[in-house]
Motif scaffolding. Structure first.
Motif, PDB file in Angstrom:
ATOM      1  N   LEU A  38      19.263   9.765  25.645  1.00  0.00           N
ATOM      2  CA  LEU A  38      18.631   8.671  24.901  1.00  0.00           C
ATOM      3  C   LEU A  38      17.682   9.181  23.830  1.00  0.00           C
ATOM      4  O   LEU A  38      17.104   8.392  23.086  1.00  0.00           O
ATOM      5  N   HIS A  39      17.513  10.525  23.779  1.00  0.00           N
ATOM      6  CA  HIS A  39      16.556  11.098  22.840  1.00  0.00           C
ATOM      7  C   HIS A  39      17.180  12.282  22.120  1.00  0.00           C
ATOM      8  O   HIS A  39      18.199  12.835  22.538  1.00  0.00           O
ATOM      9  N   THR A  40      16.536  12.682  21.036  1.00  0.00           N
ATOM     10  CA  THR A  40      17.080  13.740  20.186  1.00  0.00           C
ATOM     11  C   THR A  40      16.452  15.103  20.457  1.00  0.00           C
ATOM     12  O   THR A  40      16.776  16.071  19.781  1.00  0.00           O
ATOM     13  N   TYR A  41      15.554  15.194  21.425  1.00  0.00           N
ATOM     14  CA  TYR A  41      14.819  16.439  21.615  1.00  0.00           C
ATOM     15  C   TYR A  41      14.573  16.710  23.104  1.00  0.00           C
ATOM     16  O   TYR A  41      14.751  15.845  23.971  1.00  0.00           O
ATOM     17  N   LEU A  42      14.133  17.955  23.374  1.00  0.00           N
ATOM     18  CA  LEU A  42      13.793  18.387  24.727  1.00  0.00           C
ATOM     19  C   LEU A  42      12.287  18.297  24.950  1.00  0.00           C
ATOM     20  O   LEU A  42      11.500  18.316  24.004  1.00  0.00           O
ATOM     21  N   ILE A  43      11.913  18.222  26.219  1.00  0.00           N
ATOM     22  CA  ILE A  43      10.511  18.348  26.609  1.00  0.00           C
ATOM     23  C   ILE A  43      10.436  19.431  27.680  1.00  0.00           C
ATOM     24  O   ILE A  43      11.451  19.811  28.264  1.00  0.00           O
ATOM     25  N   ALA A  44       9.242  19.927  27.937  1.00  0.00           N
ATOM     26  CA  ALA A  44       9.102  21.012  28.913  1.00  0.00           C
ATOM     27  C   ALA A  44       7.823  20.866  29.722  1.00  0.00           C
ATOM     28  O   ALA A  44       6.771  20.508  29.190  1.00  0.00           O
ATOM     29  N   LEU A  45       7.938  21.146  31.005  1.00  0.00           N
ATOM     30  CA  LEU A  45       6.777  21.277  31.889  1.00  0.00           C
ATOM     31  C   LEU A  45       6.519  22.765  32.047  1.00  0.00           C
ATOM     32  O   LEU A  45       7.428  23.533  32.373  1.00  0.00           O
ATOM     33  N   ILE A  46       5.286  23.192  31.813  1.00  0.00           N
ATOM     34  CA  ILE A  46       4.955  24.615  31.791  1.00  0.00           C
ATOM     35  C   ILE A  46       3.796  24.920  32.729  1.00  0.00           C
ATOM     36  O   ILE A  46       2.777  24.234  32.721  1.00  0.00           O
ATOM     37  N   ILE A  47       3.995  25.965  33.550  1.00  0.00           N
ATOM     38  CA  ILE A  47       2.885  26.528  34.306  1.00  0.00           C
ATOM     39  C   ILE A  47       2.319  27.651  33.447  1.00  0.00           C
ATOM     40  O   ILE A  47       2.978  28.673  33.244  1.00  0.00           O
ATOM     41  N   PRO A  48       1.121  27.490  32.876  1.00  0.00           N
ATOM     42  CA  PRO A  48       0.606  28.485  31.931  1.00  0.00           C
ATOM     43  C   PRO A  48      -0.096  29.655  32.614  1.00  0.00           C
ATOM     44  O   PRO A  48      -0.638  29.522  33.718  1.00  0.00           O
ATOM     45  N   ASN A  49      -0.051  30.789  31.942  1.00  0.00           N
ATOM     46  CA  ASN A  49      -0.847  31.938  32.357  1.00  0.00           C
ATOM     47  C   ASN A  49      -2.301  31.657  31.959  1.00  0.00           C
ATOM     48  O   ASN A  49      -2.587  31.394  30.792  1.00  0.00           O
ATOM     49  N   GLN A  50      -3.198  31.710  32.926  1.00  0.00           N
ATOM     50  CA  GLN A  50      -4.573  31.292  32.675  1.00  0.00           C
ATOM     51  C   GLN A  50      -5.262  32.147  31.611  1.00  0.00           C
ATOM     52  O   GLN A  50      -6.012  31.635  30.774  1.00  0.00           O
ATOM     53  N   MET A  51      -4.997  33.451  31.624  1.00  0.00           N
ATOM     54  CA  MET A  51      -5.650  34.335  30.673  1.00  0.00           C
ATOM     55  C   MET A  51      -5.212  34.017  29.241  1.00  0.00           C
ATOM     56  O   MET A  51      -6.038  33.939  28.326  1.00  0.00           O
ATOM     57  N   HIS A  52      -3.910  33.823  29.039  1.00  0.00           N
ATOM     58  CA  HIS A  52      -3.418  33.533  27.693  1.00  0.00           C
ATOM     59  C   HIS A  52      -3.813  32.127  27.237  1.00  0.00           C
ATOM     60  O   HIS A  52      -4.052  31.901  26.052  1.00  0.00           O
ATOM     61  N   LEU A  53      -3.871  31.198  28.180  1.00  0.00           N
ATOM     62  CA  LEU A  53      -4.326  29.857  27.820  1.00  0.00           C
ATOM     63  C   LEU A  53      -5.798  29.894  27.410  1.00  0.00           C
ATOM     64  O   LEU A  53      -6.218  29.186  26.488  1.00  0.00           O
ATOM     65  N   LYS A  54      -6.566  30.741  28.081  1.00  0.00           N
ATOM     66  CA  LYS A  54      -7.980  30.895  27.743  1.00  0.00           C
ATOM     67  C   LYS A  54      -8.135  31.426  26.319  1.00  0.00           C
ATOM     68  O   LYS A  54      -9.030  30.999  25.570  1.00  0.00           O
ATOM     69  N   THR A  55      -7.224  32.327  25.925  1.00  0.00           N
ATOM     70  CA  THR A  55      -7.263  32.879  24.565  1.00  0.00           C
ATOM     71  C   THR A  55      -7.036  31.784  23.530  1.00  0.00           C
ATOM     72  O   THR A  55      -7.727  31.722  22.499  1.00  0.00           O
TER      73      THR A  55
END
Length: 740
Positions: free
Chosen positions: A628-645
């Motif tokens: 029903l849509h033209t694009y993808l979505i994503a659920l992500i478990i982030p790396n805390q250190m890189h997210l902090k950056t």
């Protein structure tokens, strides 16, 4: 051409010299870049001068010849639907061995006093409460038992089981983590023709109840760590009469076990076996059931796959053919590290196969594998450094994490060290592909990262899910190790394809093994055809003696997946493959994971996830698409250190992890960086997630969102995050249609 593009090992001495000069300097930013650029320039000059010498020494034309090898061909070149047959063989299949007990007995006869299985001593243990209780262990050396000593234990356990009423062809359940007692018990059951029902320890209460109820077993063999959950399960499964438990470091309470269940410790079982004389059993035959293996349930309720002795022996003979390549020779000190769930068909088949060749097996766990594993006390060595394995099996998620750990380790000492590391890896990659060796570089600049894995690794086998080509290349070059991908399923006893030691392709899973038949069939719905150009594509279909009997008490699904055509039995895998001109297979995706977007584009979700998982920000990812849509979505478990950056770059470095994950600006910036990375990996616009959700929940087997082999359980994740997914799509509906 830029200096970083052409580099040879010859100037390693210059690299080391400059490293010494700048050792005590703090090189950051532009100064570090200039220093590294100067090193590259010096290397370029030296390489141009020394190239003729290295050309004669390394003889790269030998590597060029390997690229021309045809590993498999169509049985009938006029019929694209015919089987692909392996063309390269190194030995004839073993004769005489037909059952699992014969395989082990032959190994005992041949390698009697050689070390067989090893277990690391636990000298002490304590619990640390940091909001979450963590066990920290004081670990000693590995202690080894010989083949003869293991055989004596197998004999005692088999007799002990008979003394408790176990009978040939009547299954028992084996529910325990990977450990010495697990494989020894399995060998004991094979010897007396008792089918082993394997259950993952992470199945949860419902999964365990399902397995026990469906098989109607009377005997459960488990570990003391599993007693708490079994106390809850036993009242729901009245068929259980005996519970045999492997003692642990910490004794669990045996209270609340129903009085109708006889409780026997593993040491008591072995003692009974040594004293038991009334041995009466039926020796196994090739077509007898050896294992009733319950899948990890990635797509629903776990299914029991009926695996015969012949099935596993067929896989072993196929693997043996490839391992007999003269370019790879087994040594007496070759060591395999066993840490994946033994209830996984790949791990079980690998352990049995390598043991039959005299390779010693050391047991480990994900909690003690590396120096930084959760149960390893600070300052202690992880199992990899203590055992120094030469062989190991890994799942893609683990290799992705190893790659990220190495990159993190390389970046700890500053910009200069990180740039030097990047230079060394790119150097290694470029010249390895050209057929040149780099022994001095491996010893001088990459040794630290190789030592991270024990320092002796020769081969890493990878299976169970798609592995990113970038990760495969990185691990191979950085650790100077062969990374061989394989493809197989529980339904085929882990048997189908595997890369040869002289196959240097990436992103593929090798050619069919000698004991397996493989072909492609059209999948019209997805527009995949065996006549596609330049390479045939279609659903992978497997035949041969590796095919299992089907699903236990599930004739409907058995008939849907296993089909007899022209007198031959085939298994329809549901995986979409592509065959290259050299006969090697690439898995494009799974039929169930291919989604058709609104404008008709087909996207392989598994391919997208495999590529994006290599991005340092992403610990794990699950991608969704909708017609029903033209694009993808994503659920992500982030790396805390890189997210902090990322948060610091946006001036929000003081936020907590939960606040960072819910912050719209941080999420938008993370999404943009993920898309940029995806473009660099060669993903198309329709394959790039337009929206992401950063999740704080850890996806582990205990959560039920990934399997014991860490494959995502897409349906379970979709159900858990249904409201989130709906809101991500509904927002775009409210804002009107949009595109990438």
């Amino acid at each position: 051409m830029e200096p970083q593009t052409i580099t040879l090992e010859g100037n390693v001495c210059a690299i080391i010299l400059i490293k010494v000069v700048v050792h005590k300097m703090t090189l950051e930013g532009w100064r570090a870049k200039i220093a590294v650029y100067c090193i590259k320039f010096l290397v370029l000059i030296y390489d141009l001068l020394s190239l003729p010498i290295y050309f004669i020494i390394d003889k790269p034309w030998n590597r060029w010849k390997l690229n021309k090898i045809i590993w498999a061909k169509l049985e009938d070149e006029e019929d694209p639907t015919s089987c692909y047959v392996r063309q390269v063989h190194y030995k004839e299949p073993q004769n005489g061995v037909q059952t699992m007990d014969q395989l082990f007995n032959r190994a005992v006869e041949k390698f009697g006093e050689r070390e067989c299985y090893g277990v690391r001593e636990v000298l002490g243990e304590k619990e640390i409460n940091t909001g979450k209780v963590l066990k920290k262990m004081n670990l000693g050396d590995y202690k080894w038992l010989t083949f003869n000593e293991i055989n004596d234990r197998v004999e005692s356990i088999s007799k002990g089981l008979l003394s408790l009423g176990v009978r040939s062809k009547k299954p028992v359940i084996l529910l325990a983590e990977t450990r010495l007692e697990w494989i020894v018990t399995a060998q004991a059951c094979f010897r007396i023709n008792v089918p082993v029902v394997t259950l993952y320890t992470t199945l949860g209460e419902d999964g365990i109840v399902h397995g026990i109820s469906e098989t109607e077993v009377t005997h459960v063999i488990t570990s003391s760590e599993q007693l708490p959950i079994l106390k809850k399960v036993l009242p729901k499964v009245p068929t259980i009469s005996h519970l045999i438990y492997m003692e642990g470091r910490k004794e669990e309470s045996t209270e609340d076990i129903p009085k109708s269940v006889k409780l026997v410790s593993f040491s008591q079982l072995e003692k009974r076996g040594k004293e038991f004389t009334e041995v009466n059993f039926t020796p196994p035959m090739p077509d007898d059931l050896a294992i009733l293996m319950y899948t990890s349930g990635s797509t629903g309720v776990p299914k029991g796959v009926m695996i015969t002795h012949k099935n596993v022996i067929t896989a072993v003979k196929g693997f043996d053919d490839i391992l007999s390549n003269p370019s790879f020779k087994l040594h007496e000190q070759d060591t395999y590290i066993a840490y994946l769930p033994a209830a996984h068909v790949l791990e079980l088949a690998t352990e049995c196969f390598l043991t039959s060749l005299g390779v010693r097996v050391g047991f480990s766990s994900p909690q003690t594998l590396t120096d930084f594993s959760t149960a390893v006390k600070k300052g202690e060595k992880g199992d990899l450094k203590m055992l120094k394995p030469t062989l190991m099996v890994a799942v893609p998620l683990m290799l992705d994490r190893i790659r990220k750990s190495i990159l993190q380790l390389a970046g700890r000492e500053g910009t200069f060290t990180r740039l030097m590391f990047d230079f060394a890896v790119s150097y290694k990659k470029f010249w390895s592909e050209k057929g040149f060796r780099t022994p001095r570089l491996d010893k001088k600049l990459l040794k630290t990262y190789r030592d991270f894995m024990g320092g002796e690794l020769r081969v890493i086998m990878c299976g169970s899910a798609p592995l990113s080509p970038d990760t495969q290349t990185f691990i191979r070059d950085c650790l100077n190790v062969q990374v061989l991908q394989g493809y197989g399923l529980t339904e085929t006893a882990a048997c189908a394809t595997v890369m040869d030691f002289e196959d240097y392709s990436v992103g593929r899973v090798g050619a069919p093994i000698a004991t397996c038949r493989l072909r492609l069939v059209n999948w019209e719905e997805g527009n995949y055809y065996v006549t596609d150009k330049p390479n045939p594509r279609g659903e992978v279909v497997i035949g041969g003696d590796c095919l299992t009997l089907g699903y236990f008490k599930n004739s409907k699904q058995t008939q849907e997946a296993f089909k007899i055509e022209d007198g031959t039995r085939w298994f329809y895998t549901g995986d979409i493959g592509e065959i290259f001109p050299d006969g090697t297979l690439k898995i494009i995706g799974k039929k169930k994971d291919l989604v058709k977007l609104q404008f008709g584009e087909y996207v392989a979700l598994g391919k997208v996830e495999a590529e994006l998982k290599t991005y340092p920000l992403i610990e794990n990812i699950c991608v969704f698409g909708s017609g029903l849509h033209t694009y993808l979505i994503a659920l992500i478990i982030p790396n805390q250190m890189h997210l902090k950056t990322i948060a610091k770059d946006l001036g929000k470095g003081d936020l907590s992890f939960g606040e960072m994950c819910s912050d719209e600006e941080i999420t938008a910036e993370a999404a943009e960086r993920v898309r940029d990375f995806g473009k660099k990996c060669g993903l198309f616009g329709s394959e790039l997630p337009k929206k992401i959700k950063l999740c704080t929940e850890d996806w582990n087997p205990e959560s039920g969102l990934v399997t014991a082999a860490f494959k995502i359980r897409r349906k379970h994740i979709e159900n858990r995050y249904k409201s989130v997914i709906d809101s991500m799509y509904s927002e775009s509906m409210q804002n009107g249609p949009s595109s990438m």
